[in-house]
Design a protein around this motif. Structure first.
Motif, short mmCIF file in Angstrom:
data_model
loop_
_atom_site.label_atom_id
_atom_site.label_comp_id
_atom_site.label_asym_id
_atom_site.label_seq_id
_atom_site.Cartn_x
_atom_site.Cartn_y
_atom_site.Cartn_z
N SER A 1 36.86 7.49 100.44
CA SER A 1 38.22 7.21 100.88
C SER A 1 39.10 6.70 99.75
N LEU A 2 38.49 6.12 98.70
CA LEU A 2 39.27 5.60 97.58
C LEU A 2 39.73 6.71 96.65
N CYS A 3 38.98 7.80 96.59
CA CYS A 3 39.36 8.95 95.76
C CYS A 3 38.94 10.23 96.47
N PRO A 4 39.66 10.62 97.53
CA PRO A 4 39.22 11.74 98.38
C PRO A 4 39.17 13.08 97.67
N GLY A 5 39.89 13.26 96.59
CA GLY A 5 39.89 14.56 95.93
C GLY A 5 38.78 14.76 94.93
N LEU A 6 37.96 13.72 94.66
CA LEU A 6 36.96 13.82 93.61
C LEU A 6 35.86 14.81 93.96
N MET A 7 35.31 14.71 95.16
CA MET A 7 34.21 15.61 95.52
C MET A 7 34.70 17.04 95.70
N CYS B 1 27.96 11.14 93.46
CA CYS B 1 28.80 10.78 94.61
C CYS B 1 27.96 10.58 95.87
N LEU B 2 27.03 11.49 96.11
CA LEU B 2 26.18 11.37 97.29
C LEU B 2 25.31 10.12 97.24
N ILE C 1 31.09 9.48 103.11
CA ILE C 1 31.33 10.91 102.88
C ILE C 1 31.38 11.64 104.21
N PRO C 2 32.41 12.43 104.49
CA PRO C 2 32.48 13.19 105.75
C PRO C 2 31.35 14.21 105.85
N ALA D 1 29.00 21.01 102.64
CA ALA D 1 29.44 21.83 101.52
C ALA D 1 28.58 21.58 100.29
N CYS D 2 28.22 20.30 100.07
CA CYS D 2 27.34 19.98 98.95
C CYS D 2 25.97 20.62 99.14
N LEU D 3 25.46 20.59 100.37
CA LEU D 3 24.16 21.19 100.66
C LEU D 3 24.17 22.69 100.39
N LYS D 4 25.25 23.35 100.75
CA LYS D 4 25.37 24.79 100.47
C LYS D 4 25.35 25.06 98.97
#
Length: 678
Positions: free
Chosen positions: A468-474, A489-490, A496-497, A503-506
């Protein structure tokens, strides 16, 4: 611009009878006089302006000087160490070193340091430091060991910061380098691990330092021919902790990477450094001056007779061994500017007319034809300007960082970021880090060629960010398919939503093994889960895997027994895994960690709650406010029982399947079987 003037040989007496040339060139209590210590038995006092020796002292046959001689600026005496432990003190009137003051110490000395404004310090080879007066009062006192076994001191420097002495020394152990900073006003010894930059894969050959109000700038010249810089805070946030600092590339390919000797580095001023060694385009050694601010070569001088790889800097003179003779090369460095760095600085003055100095000597201003009234007025203006300059507030490091993110190069942003991370953390540290990440991502969107990956990695590793502090990073990392940033990040972001996690898993499942092989991924999460088969024996795992696989189950033991009984080919086939180690590190590391240095485990939390309920059951039941807690605990236990029951059913079903599979191996007839799961 910078210029090297014509050099001259200080003496016709050959030096450097030892394998490494002279031990050192140190300033004496007179501005123009220097102590030169040969690597054999002799100390010589030179007067540079006259190019002649003023005195010479030697230890007797069979002894060897092991530490450069220095001057005690408080007494005007000279100090030297021979045979590692024997300390000698003498003055100009003494002739024979064998008859001067002698003190035998209890430990081997690495170096004696002496500068203006404080007493000399003695640094021992094991890292301990003693003041000269305390050491002479008890020469055989016990000297403690500071550095670890097999750790060796490689370089050291002594300087003053705010009128307080500070000592820094660099050690090496198994290819790793460490910096120790000793502050004598507070008796604090701080240790730093010097991490290699991403570009650096070589051995450090030379060090040099400069200091300002907040940082020690440690520069190193490595065997790859590049200069690296490390910023070490003078006031660390946690002095007792072993901290880690990263070396960043400052100048690339200043000397030939094939040079094995004759390489040295020294800092001249804020923007200039002197390099000793063969450049890329030549095989002979050279002395060159580089501008670090604009990364340009200012001047160079060829040294055809070769050097010992040693360079000393005092005042405006550079000292080196050229051939077998000590050579002095004066130099000049002007204030750094772009025009000067490019060699295009124009001088408007007539060369026959002396240029006016940048300051006014008010005591002699009448000689320049200035009126007394104008002189007094100029004094008042100058005083007012000084006051205005002195009251200007200092720009905080985070303001400098955020400003640099908007317009400066990635290299300069990294420097400002390291400065900011080195200072003590403030209550708003996490919001500043978030603003820095947002600023970097915003500039990336505006300038697609700007890819601040190293800066983002350092910001994530501060462990204060969240989604939430930097939503565009991931999203940025997903766009770049940067699995290393996604892994960090994980591991660290608690919010993390689910869509981003999927998306990361894919990405982790679809990326090729070749790409993963070239990526630096943290493998700690799978380091304890690998099982190896050696000499027909299976080393069973002792840890429970995070994906639910338990090697301690009976079925695993049966499987292991089957593997032992099968032929070697079947064993090799069964041990192969479709998921590589790096992909497993991305998929298995999904643990939930609590904040803190030593967070409690889930079992410890449950034990604590049970103890609390057992000890205060009656009180808890009677308190009205506890009813909601008891109801929540009851629902939690009920749900856990339900989950365990379903898991037991699945376990039983799997056991039945395993038995059926074992029976199939004994049957030769075709059959259709139906298995009902309840």
């Amino acid at each position: 611009m910078a210029a090297l003037e014509e050099g001259f040989t200080l003496t016709a007496v050959p030096l450097g009878s030892g394998p490494d040339g002279p031990l050192g060139v140190e300033q004496s209590d007179k501005t123009d006089q220097f102590l030169v210590t040969d690597s054999g038995r002799t100390v010589i006092l030179y007067k540079v302006s006259d190019q002649k020796p003023l005195g010479s002292w030697s230890v007797k046959q069979g002894q060897i000087i092991t530490c450069p001689a220095v001057c005690n600026f408080q007494t005007g005496e000279y100090i030297v160490v021979h045979d590692n432990k024997v300390l000698r003190i003498w003055n100009n009137e003494d002739v024979n070193l064998d008859k001067v003051f002698k003190a035998t110490l209890s430990a081997e000395v690495y170096r004696i340091h002496s500068i203006q404004g404080t007493e000399p310090l003695v640094l021992f080879k094991e890292g301990a430091v003693r003041g000269l007066e305390a050491l002479l009062a008890e020469p055989q006192q016990k000297i403690e060991t500071v550095i670890s076994d097999e750790e060796v001191i490689k370089w050291t420097k002594f300087f003053m910061v705010f009128r307080h002495p500070v000592l820094i020394f660099i050690t090496e152990k198994h290819g790793n380098y460490f910096a120790y900073v000793q502050k004598f006003n507070s008796r604090i010894l701080s240790k730093y691990t010097l991490l290699l930059g991403q570009e650096e894969k070589s051995v450090t050959q030379s060090f040099s330092t400069s200091v300002d109000r907040k940082f020690i700038s440690l520069m190193s010249l490595s065997s790859d021919g590049c200069v690296y810089e490390t910023l070490i805070p003078i006031h660390p946030s946690d002095p007792e902790k072993n901290q880690r600092v990263v070396r960043s590339l400052l100048l690339k390919s200043v000397v030939s990477g094939n040079a094995r000797s004759g390489v040295a580095l020294t800092i001249l001023d804020q923007d200039h450094i002197a390099i000793l060694g063969p450049p890329l385009s030549a095989s002979k050694e050279c002395l060159s001056i580089w501008n670090t601010k604009f990364q340009t070569l200012q001047t160079s001088k060829e040294l055809p007779q070769g050097t010992s790889g040693q360079l000393w800097y005092h005042g405006e003179n550079l000292f080196m061994l050229h051939g077998k003779f000590l050579t002095v090369i004066p130099y000049k460095c002007e204030v750094s500017s772009l025009a000067g760095a490019l060699g295009k600085l124009k001088h408007s003055q007539d060369p026959d007319i002396h240029a006016m100095t940048h300051f006014v000597n008010w005591e002699t201003s009448q000689g320049y034809g200035l009126e007394s009234q104008n002189s007094e007025q100029s004094k008042r203006i100058l005083r007012r300007r000084k006051i205005e300059v002195s009251v200007q507030p200092e720009v905080p490091p985070y303001i400098q960082l955020l400003a640099a993110i908007q317009k400066d190069s990635e290299k300069h942003i990294e420097v400002e970021l390291r400065k900011f991370l080195a200072v003590k953390r403030t209550p708003h540290f996490h919001t500043i880090i978030g603003d820095a990440v947002i600023g970097l991502l915003g500039r990336y969107k505006a300038e697609p060629s700007f890819y601040p990956r190293n800066c983002l990695m350092q910001l994530i590793q501060t462990c204060v960010l969240s989604y939430s502090l930097c939503p565009g990073l991931m999203e940025f990392a997903l766009e770049k398919t940067d699995v290393q940033i996604l892994q960090l990040c994980l591991q660290q972001f608690p919010d993390i939503p689910e869509s981003v996690t999927c998306a990361c898993l894919k990405i982790f499942l679809s990326i090729g093994d070749d790409s993963l092989q070239e990526t630096d991924i943290n493998m700690e999460s799978v380091s304890d889960y690998t099982a190896t088969i050696q000499d027909g024996e299976i080393e069973e795992q002792t840890e429970i895997l995070q994906n639910g696989f338990n090697p301690e189950e009976d079925n695993c033991e049966n499987c292991a027994q089957e593997l032992i009984e099968k032929p070697q080919a079947a064993t090799e086939e069964s041990t192969s895994c479709p998921v590589t180690g790096k992909r497993a590190a991305l998929l298995e590391n999904a643990t939930m960690t609590l904040p803190g240095i030593h967070p409690p485990t889930l079992n410890q939390i449950m034990d604590w709650i049970c103890l609390l309920l057992d000890a205060n059951f009656t009180v808890v039941v009677m308190i009205p406010e506890a009813k909601r807690l008891l109801l929540s605990l009851y629902k939690l236990v009920k749900s856990q029982i339900s989950i365990c029951s379903e898991l037991n059913k699945i376990e039983v079903s799997f056991r039945e399947l395993q038995k059926l599979n074992q029976e199939k191996t004994n049957r030769e007839l075709y059959s259709i079987e139906v298995l009902e799961l309840f």
